[in-house]
Design a protein around this motif. Structure first.
Motif, PDB file in Angstrom:
ATOM      1  N   ARG A   1       0.820  -1.204   0.000  1.00 60.36           N
ATOM      2  CA  ARG A   1       0.000   0.000   0.000  1.00 60.36           C
ATOM      3  C   ARG A   1       0.861   1.264   0.000  1.00 60.36           C
ATOM      4  O   ARG A   1       0.497   2.267  -0.605  1.00 60.36           O
ATOM      5  N   ILE A   2       1.985   1.216   0.692  1.00 62.47           N
ATOM      6  CA  ILE A   2       2.922   2.343   0.631  1.00 62.47           C
ATOM      7  C   ILE A   2       3.394   2.538  -0.805  1.00 62.47           C
ATOM      8  O   ILE A   2       3.598   3.668  -1.267  1.00 62.47           O
ATOM      9  N   GLY A   3       3.549   1.436  -1.535  1.00 60.42           N
ATOM     10  CA  GLY A   3       3.984   1.491  -2.927  1.00 60.42           C
ATOM     11  C   GLY A   3       2.879   1.818  -3.912  1.00 60.42           C
ATOM     12  O   GLY A   3       3.104   1.821  -5.122  1.00 60.42           O
ATOM     13  N   GLY A   4       1.667   2.064  -3.415  1.00 63.37           N
ATOM     14  CA  GLY A   4       0.573   2.471  -4.284  1.00 63.37           C
ATOM     15  C   GLY A   4      -0.360   1.361  -4.717  1.00 63.37           C
ATOM     16  O   GLY A   4      -1.317   1.611  -5.457  1.00 63.37           O
ATOM     17  N   GLU A   5      -0.092   0.125  -4.289  1.00 60.07           N
ATOM     18  CA  GLU A   5      -0.972  -0.988  -4.647  1.00 60.07           C
ATOM     19  C   GLU A   5      -2.140  -1.073  -3.673  1.00 60.07           C
ATOM     20  O   GLU A   5      -2.050  -0.625  -2.532  1.00 60.07           O
ATOM     21  N   ASP A   6      -3.228  -1.680  -4.109  1.00 57.57           N
ATOM     22  CA  ASP A   6      -4.420  -1.829  -3.267  1.00 57.57           C
ATOM     23  C   ASP A   6      -4.466  -3.252  -2.715  1.00 57.57           C
ATOM     24  O   ASP A   6      -5.247  -4.075  -3.158  1.00 57.57           O
TER      25      ASP A   6
END
Length: 343
Positions: A322-327
């Motif tokens: 999530r920090i990397g932008g994934e859900d």
């Protein structure tokens, strides 16, 4: 002073620019080499790293974090809305915290630990808006489910240990608590129990689902009425007194105990022993969690295992995604009945 002596102050490496001049390369190359980037060939990278070690040079972490807009810190938060007197020394918290801290520090993050009594509705907003951390891990949902949902709608790097409900917004990792409660109920029924008491505080989603699982097992066995719910808090300074009062009030109206945690099960067995009530012969007891202490009691606790170590790893992996932008989605792990001596 001899002209042949070198002034240490003149040779000291204070900045990346100093190290770059010493190595005969650009500051960008030094920065990439110290970060281990593959863009720098191995020979140059090793040479720069050796020079940095020789001159005891460490990059300015604060400046690096300002450039990357990352703090390198993960908040681990324990919300205690329904259990305000519970301590961080609780064996479940300490076990989970140890696994989370290991996984985070092994990946280069620092940990900021907070025990929160939610006296204001914006307690979680204050944490995520502080700018002090890159993400938040919650150990438990307590009775703060709606608060967590509200914050998760706009703040993505947030993962909780707990239950996953239909249409839930926030990412949660935990065991199937209804299935776990059913396992506990089925074990007690197999030992001959027909009048089961459930010790726990059902205001927390996880605990409520464990109660519902015991009730489902009793219904499937044709036992009317469901378990007798006896509110028992996880605060160590009042737990034993509460259980003693419950047992005095119910007398011989129960013949089995499903405890919401191993700590409650252990305390209940001690109260029963003080009253010369034999476990499991007179009252079988089943715990929940399978903490290390479950093997150390006499008798050893029959319990429902949550895979705490695997769950902690799954929480950290989901948070990093999530920090990397994934859900990253939530995880529901199957529980396992661990048969020992108490039931």
């Amino acid at each position: 002073m001899s002209d042949n002596l070198i002034d240490p102050a003149q040779s000291r490496v204070r900045t990346i620019a100093d190290l770059a001049r010493l190595a005969g390369v650009s500051a960008g190359t030094v920065s990439r080499a110290l970060a281990g980037k593959s863009l720098v060939n191995e020979e140059t990278r090793l040479r720069i790293q050796a020079l940095a070690t020789a001159h005891d040079f460490r990059p300015n972490q604060m400046a690096s974090r300002l450039r990357t807009k990352r703090t390198g810190v993960i908040g681990v938060v324990v919300p205690l809305g329904h259990e305000r007197r519970q301590h961080l020394s609780d064996p479940f918290f300490m076990t989970m915290l140890g696994h989370l801290a290991d996984a985070l520090t092994e990946n280069g993050y620092d940990v900021m630990l907070s025990r929160i009594i939610p006296d204001a509705d914006d307690w979680l907003e204050q944490i995520v808006n502080s700018g002090m951390m890159d993400g938040v891990l919650l150990i438990g949902q307590s009775d703060q489910f709606e608060v967590i949902e509200r914050v998760a709608r706009r703040y993505r790097p947030l993962v909780a240990w707990g239950s996953t409900m239909p249409d839930q917004v926030h990412c949660a990792v935990g065991s199937d608590n209804i299935a776990g409660g059913r396992l506990a109920g089925e074990r007690l029924i197999a030992r001959g129990a027909k009048r089961i008491a459930f010790l726990g505080d059902v205001r927390a989603p996880e605990i409520r689902q464990r109660y519902e699982g015991v009730a489902a097992a009793m219904a499937a066995a044709g036992l009317a009425g469901g378990p007798l719910q006896l509110t028992t808090h996880l605060a160590s300074d009042i737990m034993e007194q509460e259980i003693a009062q419950h047992l005095s009030a119910v007398g011989d109206r129960i013949d089995g105990i499903a405890a919401a945690s191993d700590v409650i099960a252990m305390t209940a067995m001690r109260v029963l022993a003080d009253r010369n009530i034999r476990v499991p012969d007179q009252i079988p007891v089943v715990g929940y969690d399978d903490l290390p202490l479950a093997m150390q009691t006499v008798p050893r606790i029959t319990t429902v295992r949550q895979e705490i170590a695997a769950g902690a790893r799954a929480m950290v992996q989901a948070l990093f995604a999530r920090i990397g932008g994934e859900d990253a989605p939530g995880v529901v792990m199957p529980p396992l009945l661990i048969e020992r001596d108490s039931a």
